[in-house]
Design an enzyme around this catalytic site. Structure first.
Site, PDB file in Angstrom:
ATOM      1  N   GLY A  40      54.985  41.737  35.121  1.00  0.00           N
ATOM      2  CA  GLY A  40      53.660  42.150  35.592  1.00  0.00           C
ATOM      3  C   GLY A  40      53.673  42.584  37.051  1.00  0.00           C
ATOM      4  N   ALA A  71      49.895  35.804  31.897  1.00  0.00           N
ATOM      5  CA  ALA A  71      48.516  35.663  31.412  1.00  0.00           C
ATOM      6  C   ALA A  71      48.085  36.898  30.661  1.00  0.00           C
ATOM      7  CB  ALA A  71      47.561  35.459  32.590  1.00  0.00           C
ATOM      8  N   TYR A 115      38.140  34.614  29.970  1.00  0.00           N
ATOM      9  CA  TYR A 115      39.294  34.568  30.879  1.00  0.00           C
ATOM     10  C   TYR A 115      39.067  33.510  31.963  1.00  0.00           C
ATOM     11  CZ  TYR A 115      42.306  35.990  34.795  1.00  0.00           C
ATOM     12  OH  TYR A 115      43.197  35.996  35.845  1.00  0.00           O
ATOM     13  N   ASP A 124      52.365  41.098  39.860  1.00  0.00           N
ATOM     14  CA  ASP A 124      52.767  40.067  40.834  1.00  0.00           C
ATOM     15  C   ASP A 124      54.206  39.626  40.589  1.00  0.00           C
ATOM     16  OD1 ASP A 124      50.155  40.275  41.571  1.00  0.00           O
ATOM     17  OD2 ASP A 124      49.628  38.176  41.213  1.00  0.00           O
ATOM     18  N   LYS A 127      41.262  30.119  32.505  1.00  0.00           N
ATOM     19  CA  LYS A 127      41.972  29.896  33.765  1.00  0.00           C
ATOM     20  C   LYS A 127      41.519  28.596  34.435  1.00  0.00           C
ATOM     21  CE  LYS A 127      44.995  33.145  34.682  1.00  0.00           C
ATOM     22  NZ  LYS A 127      46.350  32.873  35.180  1.00  0.00           N
ATOM     23  N   LEU A 158      52.968  32.930  36.283  1.00  0.00           N
ATOM     24  CA  LEU A 158      52.138  34.131  36.471  1.00  0.00           C
ATOM     25  C   LEU A 158      51.728  34.769  35.150  1.00  0.00           C
ATOM     26  CD1 LEU A 158      54.104  35.878  39.385  1.00  0.00           C
ATOM     27  CD2 LEU A 158      52.511  33.970  39.482  1.00  0.00           C
ATOM     28  N   ARG A 196      49.576  48.238  39.818  1.00  0.00           N
ATOM     29  CA  ARG A 196      48.466  47.653  39.073  1.00  0.00           C
ATOM     30  C   ARG A 196      48.306  48.355  37.727  1.00  0.00           C
ATOM     31  NH1 ARG A 196      45.381  43.146  38.276  1.00  0.00           N
ATOM     32  NH2 ARG A 196      43.506  43.145  39.545  1.00  0.00           N
TER      33      ARG A 196
HETATM   34  P1  NAP Z   1      49.666  41.365  34.882  1.00  0.00           P
HETATM   35  O1  NAP Z   1      50.200  42.540  35.624  1.00  0.00           O
HETATM   36  O2  NAP Z   1      48.706  41.584  33.775  1.00  0.00           O
HETATM   37  O3  NAP Z   1      50.948  40.563  34.309  1.00  0.00           O
HETATM   38  C1  NAP Z   1      50.794  39.572  33.352  1.00  0.00           C
HETATM   39  C2  NAP Z   1      52.167  39.141  32.865  1.00  0.00           C
HETATM   40  O4  NAP Z   1      52.022  38.109  31.863  1.00  0.00           O
HETATM   41  C3  NAP Z   1      53.007  40.252  32.209  1.00  0.00           C
HETATM   42  O5  NAP Z   1      54.345  40.116  32.617  1.00  0.00           O
HETATM   43  C4  NAP Z   1      52.877  39.945  30.729  1.00  0.00           C
HETATM   44  O6  NAP Z   1      53.967  40.385  29.956  1.00  0.00           O
HETATM   45  C5  NAP Z   1      52.878  38.417  30.769  1.00  0.00           C
HETATM   46  N1  NAP Z   1      52.390  37.794  29.541  1.00  0.00           N
HETATM   47  C6  NAP Z   1      51.211  38.023  28.912  1.00  0.00           C
HETATM   48  N2  NAP Z   1      51.114  37.271  27.807  1.00  0.00           N
HETATM   49  C7  NAP Z   1      52.253  36.550  27.719  1.00  0.00           C
HETATM   50  C8  NAP Z   1      52.766  35.609  26.794  1.00  0.00           C
HETATM   51  N3  NAP Z   1      52.057  35.242  25.711  1.00  0.00           N
HETATM   52  N4  NAP Z   1      53.975  35.056  27.022  1.00  0.00           N
HETATM   53  C9  NAP Z   1      54.715  35.442  28.098  1.00  0.00           C
HETATM   54  N5  NAP Z   1      54.294  36.341  29.002  1.00  0.00           N
HETATM   55  C10 NAP Z   1      53.077  36.890  28.820  1.00  0.00           C
HETATM   56  O7  NAP Z   1      48.982  40.327  35.892  1.00  0.00           O
HETATM   57  P2  NAP Z   1      49.114  40.205  37.496  1.00  0.00           P
HETATM   58  O8  NAP Z   1      48.060  41.030  38.119  1.00  0.00           O
HETATM   59  O9  NAP Z   1      50.518  40.337  37.886  1.00  0.00           O
HETATM   60  O10 NAP Z   1      48.640  38.690  37.697  1.00  0.00           O
HETATM   61  C11 NAP Z   1      49.569  37.618  37.678  1.00  0.00           C
HETATM   62  C12 NAP Z   1      48.827  36.327  37.394  1.00  0.00           C
HETATM   63  O11 NAP Z   1      47.856  36.093  38.406  1.00  0.00           O
HETATM   64  C13 NAP Z   1      48.079  36.286  36.080  1.00  0.00           C
HETATM   65  O12 NAP Z   1      48.139  34.968  35.599  1.00  0.00           O
HETATM   66  C14 NAP Z   1      46.645  36.631  36.477  1.00  0.00           C
HETATM   67  O13 NAP Z   1      45.747  36.104  35.536  1.00  0.00           O
HETATM   68  C15 NAP Z   1      46.567  35.962  37.814  1.00  0.00           C
HETATM   69  N6  NAP Z   1      45.657  36.538  38.785  1.00  0.00           N
HETATM   70  C16 NAP Z   1      45.685  37.867  39.064  1.00  0.00           C
HETATM   71  C17 NAP Z   1      44.870  38.378  40.036  1.00  0.00           C
HETATM   72  C18 NAP Z   1      44.895  39.838  40.410  1.00  0.00           C
HETATM   73  O14 NAP Z   1      43.942  40.306  41.027  1.00  0.00           O
HETATM   74  N7  NAP Z   1      45.967  40.558  40.100  1.00  0.00           N
HETATM   75  C19 NAP Z   1      43.991  37.523  40.744  1.00  0.00           C
HETATM   76  C20 NAP Z   1      44.022  36.169  40.446  1.00  0.00           C
HETATM   77  C21 NAP Z   1      44.861  35.676  39.481  1.00  0.00           C
HETATM   78  P3  NAP Z   1      53.983  41.832  29.203  1.00  0.00           P
HETATM   79  O15 NAP Z   1      54.613  42.768  30.202  1.00  0.00           O
HETATM   80  O16 NAP Z   1      54.846  41.547  28.017  1.00  0.00           O
HETATM   81  O17 NAP Z   1      52.570  42.182  28.863  1.00  0.00           O
HETATM   82  O1  F7E Z   2      37.084  44.777  37.494  1.00  0.00           O
HETATM   83  C1  F7E Z   2      33.864  46.571  37.491  1.00  0.00           C
HETATM   84  C2  F7E Z   2      34.005  45.366  36.587  1.00  0.00           C
HETATM   85  O2  F7E Z   2      38.871  44.826  35.773  1.00  0.00           O
HETATM   86  C3  F7E Z   2      36.525  44.689  38.780  1.00  0.00           C
HETATM   87  C4  F7E Z   2      41.988  40.599  37.278  1.00  0.00           C
HETATM   88  O3  F7E Z   2      43.188  40.785  38.002  1.00  0.00           O
HETATM   89  O4  F7E Z   2      40.770  40.137  39.287  1.00  0.00           O
HETATM   90  C5  F7E Z   2      40.814  40.989  38.158  1.00  0.00           C
HETATM   91  O5  F7E Z   2      39.624  40.864  37.386  1.00  0.00           O
HETATM   92  C6  F7E Z   2      35.046  45.026  38.738  1.00  0.00           C
HETATM   93  C7  F7E Z   2      34.264  44.291  37.644  1.00  0.00           C
HETATM   94  O6  F7E Z   2      39.041  43.249  37.746  1.00  0.00           O
HETATM   95  C8  F7E Z   2      34.838  49.451  35.523  1.00  0.00           C
HETATM   96  O7  F7E Z   2      32.834  45.176  35.810  1.00  0.00           O
HETATM   97  C9  F7E Z   2      33.189  48.893  36.807  1.00  0.00           C
HETATM   98  O8  F7E Z   2      33.048  43.855  38.182  1.00  0.00           O
HETATM   99  O9  F7E Z   2      39.399  45.620  38.108  1.00  0.00           O
HETATM  100  P1  F7E Z   2      38.672  44.689  37.232  1.00  0.00           P
HETATM  101  P2  F7E Z   2      38.354  41.807  37.605  1.00  0.00           P
HETATM  102  O10 F7E Z   2      37.519  41.725  36.396  1.00  0.00           O
HETATM  103  O11 F7E Z   2      37.711  41.502  38.920  1.00  0.00           O
HETATM  104  C10 F7E Z   2      40.633  38.742  38.992  1.00  0.00           C
HETATM  105  C11 F7E Z   2      40.649  37.993  40.310  1.00  0.00           C
HETATM  106  C12 F7E Z   2      41.615  38.249  38.002  1.00  0.00           C
HETATM  107  O12 F7E Z   2      42.018  37.090  38.025  1.00  0.00           O
HETATM  108  C13 F7E Z   2      41.890  39.143  36.835  1.00  0.00           C
HETATM  109  O13 F7E Z   2      43.125  38.774  36.220  1.00  0.00           O
HETATM  110  O14 F7E Z   2      34.903  46.400  38.457  1.00  0.00           O
HETATM  111  N1  F7E Z   2      34.052  47.855  36.787  1.00  0.00           N
HETATM  112  N2  F7E Z   2      33.642  49.877  36.036  1.00  0.00           N
HETATM  113  C14 F7E Z   2      35.095  48.166  36.012  1.00  0.00           C
HETATM  114  N3  F7E Z   2      36.192  47.486  35.711  1.00  0.00           N
HETATM  115  C15 F7E Z   2      37.101  48.094  34.890  1.00  0.00           C
HETATM  116  N4  F7E Z   2      38.227  47.445  34.599  1.00  0.00           N
HETATM  117  N5  F7E Z   2      36.886  49.351  34.378  1.00  0.00           N
HETATM  118  C16 F7E Z   2      35.775  50.080  34.661  1.00  0.00           C
HETATM  119  O15 F7E Z   2      35.595  51.197  34.181  1.00  0.00           O
END
Ligand code: NAP
Ligand code: F7E
Length: 338
Positions: A11, A80, A147, A13, A151, A78, A182
């Site tokens: 993923g 999810a 979600y 991160d 979490k 990480l 991303r």
């Molecule tokens: P991401 O790009 O969606 O990566 C998720 C990873 O989890 C991918 O490697 C995916 O593998 C793997 N995965 C999903 N289901 C699985 C399973 N059943 N078994 C093993 N691996 C699995 O997410 P990210 O943005 O890097 O985020 C990393 C973590 O931080 C996640 O837990 C997310 O919920 C959390 N988080 C993210 C944010 C953010 O803004 N990015 C903020 C707060 C928390 P595949 O490649 O096979 O799909």
């Molecule tokens: O949405 C609005 C949507 O899908 C952000 C994940 O990494 O951060 C992420 O979750 C905002 C929301 O991220 C569209 O309704 C409008 O208010 O980019 P997002 P998220 O839902 O904030 C948190 C911290 C995590 O932990 C999660 O794993 O944008 N929005 N229009 C839209 N969002 C999407 N995706 N697509 C649209 O067309």
């Protein structure tokens, strides 16, 4: 040489954390899911450096094996189902991976490597309907999606295993962090990809949902440093990682299009809101209610004071730099498409 095990290594991160740990001289093990087509995702460029182990968060036996094979000193959980919108379409899969998956890996750590340090990827989505502004470690939780709820279980079970078994287990409550890597379903990348396509004449317009929601956006490369720092402390604890700045989705659109050389003029409101390209009068942004969520998180803004004070963490990439990097990268990628 320290050994690290990263779940979710393919993923966003997982890729930046792998780079950080490899640079620090770690032996990096990464958990990968079996797919019909082999796909290293965001770590394609590191595929000869990471030691991959096939496992799944929903299969505790595979996680116990992964712990045995890696003998990891540090585990970063990480993995999810991380897309909030999908959590309404697949609530049980989300719970299995994000909630039960967390206890599965904690059990594997407890049984095989109780002396190891553990990081849980918690999220600002746990604050949901925010009870305090800005949100900090002591702010009460109120998740607004399957979600967020899943979490929250992962977060509390991590704390519980720390208190029950004296595991060195930390949760990072990370606010939104984005990057050139991303996934394209997330709003930031959807916008920067569309801005690039519209600039290059490969797309006519972008459709979005709620443009009023506000997020605290940072860069993933900065945020993975905080994960590592948490595990280098003498005592385990939980930390908010954020920028303490918040912007609407509309503001993100405006800045991203400007960086792509397109000045926007906004008009209308609600589902009738549009943005036109000032240079040619064409509508380039529209609202489509299909992107609205059953319940929304309207406002997120985090207070990272504890992490800054205790970990010495500071974000380095500004919001402007984040958007520039994403737009420039997408213009390059779209330009290279055949
Ligand atoms: P991401 O790009 O969606 O990566 C998720 C990873 O989890 C991918 O490697 C995916 O593998 C793997 N995965 C999903 N289901 C699985 C399973 N059943 N078994 C093993 N691996 C699995 O997410 P990210 O943005 O890097 O985020 C990393 C973590 O931080 C996640 O837990 C997310 O919920 C959390 N988080 C993210 C944010 C953010 O803004 N990015 C903020 C707060 C928390 P595949 O490649 O096979 O799909
Ligand atoms: O949405 C609005 C949507 O899908 C952000 C994940 O990494 O951060 C992420 O979750 C905002 C929301 O991220 C569209 O309704 C409008 O208010 O980019 P997002 P998220 O839902 O904030 C948190 C911290 C995590 O932990 C999660 O794993 O944008 N929005 N229009 C839209 N969002 C999407 N995706 N697509 C649209 O067309």
């Amino acid at each position: 040489m320290k050994r690290a095990l990263i779940t979710g290594v393919t993923g966003q991160d997982g890729s930046y954390l792998s780079e950080l740990l490899l640079d620090k001289g770690y032996e990096v093990y990464g958990i990968m899911r079996r797919k019909s087509v082999v796909d290293y995702g965001n770590v394609e460029h590191l595929k000869d450096k990471i030691k991959f182990i096939y496992a799944d968060m929903t299969d505790v036996v595979s996680l116990i094996s992964a712990m045995k094979i890696s003998q990891a000193d540090e585990i970063f959980n990480l993995a999810a189902q991380s897309f909030v919108a999908t959590s309404w379409e697949q609530p049980l899969a989300t719970a299995d991976i994000d909630a039960v998956g967390a206890i599965n890996i904690l059990e594997a750590v407890r049984i095989v490597r109780p002396e190891a340090k553990f990081y849980q990827a918690s999220t600002s989505e746990m604050f949901g309907l925010v009870q305090e502004i800005p949100q900090k470690e002591t702010t009460p939780f109120y998740p607004r999606s399957p979600y967020g709820v899943a979490k929250l279980y992962g977060h509390w079970i991590t704390k519980n295993y720390r208190e029950s078994y004296n595991l060195f287990a930390c949760s990072g409550i990370l606010f939104n962090h984005e990057s050139e890597r991303r996934g394209k379903e997330f709003v930031t990348r959807k916008i920067t990809d569309a801005a690039a396509r519209i600039k290059l004449g490969k797309q006519q317009y972008l459709e979005l949902g709620n443009m009023d929601s506000k997020r605290d956006w940072g860069h993933s490369a900065d945020y993975v440093k905080a994960m590592w720092l948490m595990l280098q402390q003498d005592t385990p604890d939980d930390y908010v990682i954020a920028t303490n700045e918040t912007r609407t989705v509309r503001e993100f659109v405006d800045i991203a299009f400007k960086k792509a050389g397109i000045e926007l003029a906004w008009k209308g409101s609600g589902v009738n809101e549009t943005a036109t390209n000032k240079q040619n009068g064409k509508v380039v942004v529209k609202v489509n209610p299909k992107f609205f969520r059953p319940a929304e998180v309207d406002l997120l803004i985090g207070d990272p004071t504890k992490a800054e004070t205790n970990l010495g963490w500071k974000r380095e990439v500004s919001f402007e730099q984040l958007v520039s990097r994403m737009v420039e990268n997408d213009i390059r990628l779209v330009g290279e498409e055949k």
